[in-house]
Every structure is written in C-alpha cells, then in structure tokens.
Write a protein that holds these residues in place. Sequence first.
Motif: not given
Length: 77
Positions: A8-36
Amino acid sequence: MHWLTNSPQGFVVVLVLGTAIGLIGYAIPSVLAGIGHARHRRGIALLNLSLGWTVLGWIAALVWVLFDEHGNDPEWP
C-alpha cells in the motif's frame, strides 16, 4: 522496486509522484507565459486552466505561448 508494486505504501508513493508530475506537466504553458512575460499571459493561463485537461486545449495554450509576442524579455526564443 518490488515494494512499489506489492504494498500500500508503494501505491501511495506512485500515486503522489504521478499526480505531481501530471500537475507540473499541466501547468507548463502557464508557467512559460509567466516566465517569458508573454503579452497575453492571462488569456493563456485561462485557456490552460479551462481547456488544458483536453489534449487540444493544452496544445493550443502551448502554441500560443510559444508564438506570442513577449514584452520584457528579449532573450526569449
């Protein structure tokens, strides 16, 4: 790596890492617009927030930020 798939702990680790990577990928256009300092960064962020969950909306936001005129950063590609 065996503990990731069979505990179960491994599932939680994979779930948290997957969610974090997904949210970072989702925000790429907004972050690039803000940085640039994109001229239409609010519109890009709104498009990304409202339609970014669709693949076409995310691609549209990314294309918009890459081809938008950038105000204060002459080094932006």
